[in-house]
Design an enzyme around this catalytic site. Structure first.
Site, PDB file in Angstrom:
ATOM      1  N   CYS A  62      24.415  66.651 126.749  1.00  0.00           N
ATOM      2  CA  CYS A  62      23.642  66.816 125.521  1.00  0.00           C
ATOM      3  C   CYS A  62      22.196  66.389 125.751  1.00  0.00           C
ATOM      4  CB  CYS A  62      24.283  65.960 124.434  1.00  0.00           C
ATOM      5  SG  CYS A  62      23.366  65.916 122.905  1.00  0.00           S
ATOM      6  N   CYS A  83      20.347  62.440 124.083  1.00  0.00           N
ATOM      7  CA  CYS A  83      20.157  61.099 124.659  1.00  0.00           C
ATOM      8  C   CYS A  83      20.058  61.199 126.175  1.00  0.00           C
ATOM      9  CB  CYS A  83      21.351  60.212 124.353  1.00  0.00           C
ATOM     10  SG  CYS A  83      21.634  59.962 122.613  1.00  0.00           S
ATOM     11  N   CYS A 120      28.345  61.959 116.674  1.00  0.00           N
ATOM     12  CA  CYS A 120      27.181  61.465 117.415  1.00  0.00           C
ATOM     13  C   CYS A 120      26.953  59.996 117.097  1.00  0.00           C
ATOM     14  CB  CYS A 120      25.946  62.276 117.065  1.00  0.00           C
ATOM     15  SG  CYS A 120      24.485  61.621 117.842  1.00  0.00           S
ATOM     16  N   GLN A 150       9.743  57.594 109.634  1.00  0.00           N
ATOM     17  CA  GLN A 150      10.292  57.015 110.867  1.00  0.00           C
ATOM     18  C   GLN A 150      11.811  57.095 110.825  1.00  0.00           C
ATOM     19  OE1 GLN A 150       8.452  56.045 113.397  1.00  0.00           O
ATOM     20  NE2 GLN A 150       6.425  55.782 112.499  1.00  0.00           N
ATOM     21  N   CYS A 166       3.706  56.967 119.845  1.00  0.00           N
ATOM     22  CA  CYS A 166       5.066  57.365 120.235  1.00  0.00           C
ATOM     23  C   CYS A 166       5.041  58.032 121.611  1.00  0.00           C
ATOM     24  CB  CYS A 166       5.688  58.269 119.180  1.00  0.00           C
ATOM     25  SG  CYS A 166       4.718  59.723 118.823  1.00  0.00           S
ATOM     26  N   GLU A 225      -4.059  62.074 106.171  1.00  0.00           N
ATOM     27  CA  GLU A 225      -2.861  62.762 106.667  1.00  0.00           C
ATOM     28  C   GLU A 225      -3.023  64.270 106.457  1.00  0.00           C
ATOM     29  OE1 GLU A 225       0.364  62.213 108.017  1.00  0.00           O
ATOM     30  OE2 GLU A 225       0.722  64.327 107.538  1.00  0.00           O
ATOM     31  N   ASP A 278      -1.804  56.276 114.072  1.00  0.00           N
ATOM     32  CA  ASP A 278      -0.394  56.507 114.416  1.00  0.00           C
ATOM     33  C   ASP A 278      -0.194  58.011 114.617  1.00  0.00           C
ATOM     34  OD1 ASP A 278       2.333  56.476 114.694  1.00  0.00           O
ATOM     35  OD2 ASP A 278       2.782  55.684 112.707  1.00  0.00           O
ATOM     36  N   CYS A 287      29.261  57.893 124.954  1.00  0.00           N
ATOM     37  CA  CYS A 287      29.399  59.171 124.267  1.00  0.00           C
ATOM     38  C   CYS A 287      30.031  60.168 125.237  1.00  0.00           C
ATOM     39  CB  CYS A 287      28.015  59.644 123.845  1.00  0.00           C
ATOM     40  SG  CYS A 287      27.987  61.354 123.309  1.00  0.00           S
ATOM     41  N   TYR A 322      -3.514  59.316 110.233  1.00  0.00           N
ATOM     42  CA  TYR A 322      -2.163  59.861 110.471  1.00  0.00           C
ATOM     43  C   TYR A 322      -1.160  59.026 109.662  1.00  0.00           C
ATOM     44  CZ  TYR A 322      -4.748  61.460 114.622  1.00  0.00           C
ATOM     45  OH  TYR A 322      -5.688  61.975 115.478  1.00  0.00           O
TER      46      TYR A 322
HETATM   47  N1  SAH Z   1       2.209  56.326 110.045  1.00  0.00           N
HETATM   48  C1  SAH Z   1       3.195  57.229 109.482  1.00  0.00           C
HETATM   49  C2  SAH Z   1       3.229  58.615 110.146  1.00  0.00           C
HETATM   50  C3  SAH Z   1       3.220  58.639 111.629  1.00  0.00           C
HETATM   51  S1  SAH Z   1       3.712  60.167 112.359  1.00  0.00           S
HETATM   52  C4  SAH Z   1       4.569  56.589 109.521  1.00  0.00           C
HETATM   53  O1  SAH Z   1       4.788  55.598 110.203  1.00  0.00           O
HETATM   54  O2  SAH Z   1       5.468  57.105 108.839  1.00  0.00           O
HETATM   55  C5  SAH Z   1       2.246  61.034 112.556  1.00  0.00           C
HETATM   56  C6  SAH Z   1       1.720  61.658 111.291  1.00  0.00           C
HETATM   57  O3  SAH Z   1       0.511  62.348 111.625  1.00  0.00           O
HETATM   58  C7  SAH Z   1       2.620  62.712 110.645  1.00  0.00           C
HETATM   59  O4  SAH Z   1       2.776  62.418 109.281  1.00  0.00           O
HETATM   60  C8  SAH Z   1       1.865  64.026 110.843  1.00  0.00           C
HETATM   61  O5  SAH Z   1       2.060  64.926 109.782  1.00  0.00           O
HETATM   62  C9  SAH Z   1       0.433  63.552 110.890  1.00  0.00           C
HETATM   63  N2  SAH Z   1      -0.539  64.393 111.600  1.00  0.00           N
HETATM   64  C10 SAH Z   1      -0.325  65.215 112.649  1.00  0.00           C
HETATM   65  N3  SAH Z   1      -1.492  65.735 113.078  1.00  0.00           N
HETATM   66  C11 SAH Z   1      -2.463  65.213 112.303  1.00  0.00           C
HETATM   67  C12 SAH Z   1      -3.877  65.351 112.276  1.00  0.00           C
HETATM   68  N4  SAH Z   1      -4.514  66.113 113.134  1.00  0.00           N
HETATM   69  N5  SAH Z   1      -4.579  64.645 111.348  1.00  0.00           N
HETATM   70  C13 SAH Z   1      -3.932  63.847 110.455  1.00  0.00           C
HETATM   71  N6  SAH Z   1      -2.599  63.690 110.431  1.00  0.00           N
HETATM   72  C14 SAH Z   1      -1.862  64.356 111.337  1.00  0.00           C
END
Ligand code: SAH
Length: 454
Positions: free
Chosen positions: A77, A80, A159, A285, A410, A335, A383, A71, A314
């Site tokens: 930038c 990345c 990009c 994602q 992540c 969520e 997650d 790039c 989550y």
């Molecule tokens: N498993 C899903 C989302 C993962 S990202 C996927 O793979 O698409 C993390 C998620 O947690 C997001 O949707 C975000 O809105 C949510 N989140 C953030 N803080 C939170 C909390 N305190 N309790 C519950 N969910 C939460």
């Protein structure tokens, strides 16, 4: 060591955050935009207790792991930070960052970390891009990315992380701003309107969503924006054009309120044979083909037989929950974002999945309530965002005592911190699988399995 000092160094590794690491007089120095085995002259820019930060003043011998021409703006930038390193090397670097985090933060010796699962595509994989508006070097209206640790604009060329279509939507939006004389938002004065263009593409359905965010009650001539965007040649069909009213002086990508200018307030994608509805505010994602691998990896760690209750904390729009539903007796998703939980419920219904339920609320309030009610999941999948799981959520997990915790993370640092906590409370870390969702950046996704000690 003093600021301004020069040194000749060899880069040894890459640390979390993407900077190369070397040592000068025994002190660790972080140098961005370098690659293991680079030999360089560096200047020390900042000294803290225990470490320092430098920049390359002259690259004396380039590492064999470097690549060029990925790039033209990758050195400027902030998008990345590993684009200058070959993809194979990025994968070993990412695994090492996970190992280091588990050892240093988690206290795990001989951390069980697999090779990094490569992304099916190492470029043009991003399905979501958000471009702040600003001005280029000639003062012309532009959109692009910010330079590292700053808010100065690096105008978008093409990009390599996203589809070619995306730069065409941006060009159409800029034309619209020019023709309507819409002002640009200024972060310092909190004046002006146009803030960012948000683009999301669904590879499985070829649907696209474009959102114009502005610090304004209304857009000028919104029909002109719609007309310009709809005339962009693209393999995607624009099914959703939104105006997002973003009047707060914060850094959030979107304000609270959306107004539909064209089509619907969501797009749909197909993943693993399931159809998902995704609102602008819902998390999804960003690397679709690798997402399927990520979820299948998580499910293979869960190793479900069809009799289990699975709690998905989550859960976003319910993706992992609905992937798991076909292999479990009952799934509960939790969520915090209302539009995401709405999407999750619709997604269960539209895919004819009857054994999944979704609860709106934070993991730290809902998980303790579920524990209190006597819910005892066999598997808990979590997650969380980069900051990791809240201690109250972890305590509730420990109380519910599932056989397995599948942690999709992540951020290796918070994965290590949370895994350490779970392991101090009756669990063992069995396996972790770094899964590359974010090629060319130092971001790392990792699936880990923790099992309850017998
Ligand atoms: N498993 C899903 C989302 C993962 S990202 C996927 O793979 O698409 C993390 C998620 O947690 C997001 O949707 C975000 O809105 C949510 N989140 C953030 N803080 C939170 C909390 N305190 N309790 C519950 N969910 C939460």
């Amino acid at each position: 060591m003093e600021k301004g000092a020069r040194a000749l160094v060899t880069i040894e590794s890459v640390a979390a955050g993407g900077s190369g690491v070397c040592h000068v007089d025994g002190m660790t120095v972080f140098v961005p935009q370098t690659c293991p085995e680079d030999q360089a002259e560096i200047r020390i820019d900042r000294v803290k207790s225990g470490c320092a930060f430098g920049t390359v003043t002259k690259l004396l011998e380039a590492s064999p792991f470097r690549r060029i021409d990925f790039c033209p703006v990758s050195d400027r930038c902030g998008g990345c930070d590993l684009a200058h390193i070959s993809y194979e090397k990025q994968l070993t670097i990412k695994r090492q960052i996970v190992v280091d985090a588990l050892e240093r933060i988690g206290g795990f010796t001989d951390a069980p970390v697999c090779e990094t699962l490569a992304s099916p595509r190492s470029m043009r994989y991003r399905n979501k891009m958000v471009f702040p508006f600003g001005r280029d070097a000639d003062g012309a209206l532009a959109g692009g990315f910010y330079a590292p640790s700053s808010h100065s604009l690096v105008p978008l060329t093409d990009c390599k992380q996203g589809d070619e279509t995306v730069s065409r939507y941006l060009a159409a939006a800029i034309e619209y701003l020019q023709e309507t004389g819409t002002s640009l938002y200024d972060e310092l004065t909190h004046r002006g309107a146009a803030r960012r263009l948000f683009v999301r593409l669904a590879e499985g359905t070829k649907e696209a969503m474009v959102v114009m965010t502005a610090n304004a009650k209304k857009l000028k001539q919104p029909e002109l924006l719609v007309e310009k965007l709809l005339s962009v040649p693209s393999p995607y069909t624009l099914t959703s054009i939104l105006f997002n009213r973003h009047t707060k002086a914060d850094n959030l990508l979107l304000g609270k309120e959306n107004k539909v200018l064209y089509g619907r307030d969501y797009i749909e994608d197909i993943l693993g044979g399931l159809r998902f509805r995704i609102a602008a505010h819902s998390f999804y994602q960003i690397n679709a083909p690798q997402t399927e691998n990520l979820y299948n990896t998580a499910l293979s760690l869960a190793d479900l037989s069809g009799h289990e209750t699975v709690l998905d904390l989550y859960c976003g729009i319910g993706t992992i929950s609905l992937f798991a539903a076909g292999q479990a007796k009952r799934v509960i998703g939790v969520e915090i974002v209302p539009s995401a939980i709405e999407n999750a419920k619709e997604n269960a219904m539209r895919n004819n999945i009857k054994n999944a339920e979704f609860i709106l609320g934070s993991a730290e309030t809902i998980a303790p309530q579920l524990a209190e009610k006597g819910i005892r999941p066999d598997v808990i999948c979590i997650d969380p965002p980069r900051k990791g799981a809240d201690a109250m959520a972890l305590d509730a997990i420990i109380k519910m005592a599932p056989e397995k915790v599948v942690y999709v993370s992540c951020n290796p640092a918070t994965l290590a911190r949370d895994a350490k906590y779970l392991c101090a409370n009756g669990y063992s870390l069995i396996k972790s699988i770094p899964t590359d969702m974010f090629p060319n950046t130092s971001h790392i996704e990792c699936c880990a399995l923790l099992c309850r000690n017998r």
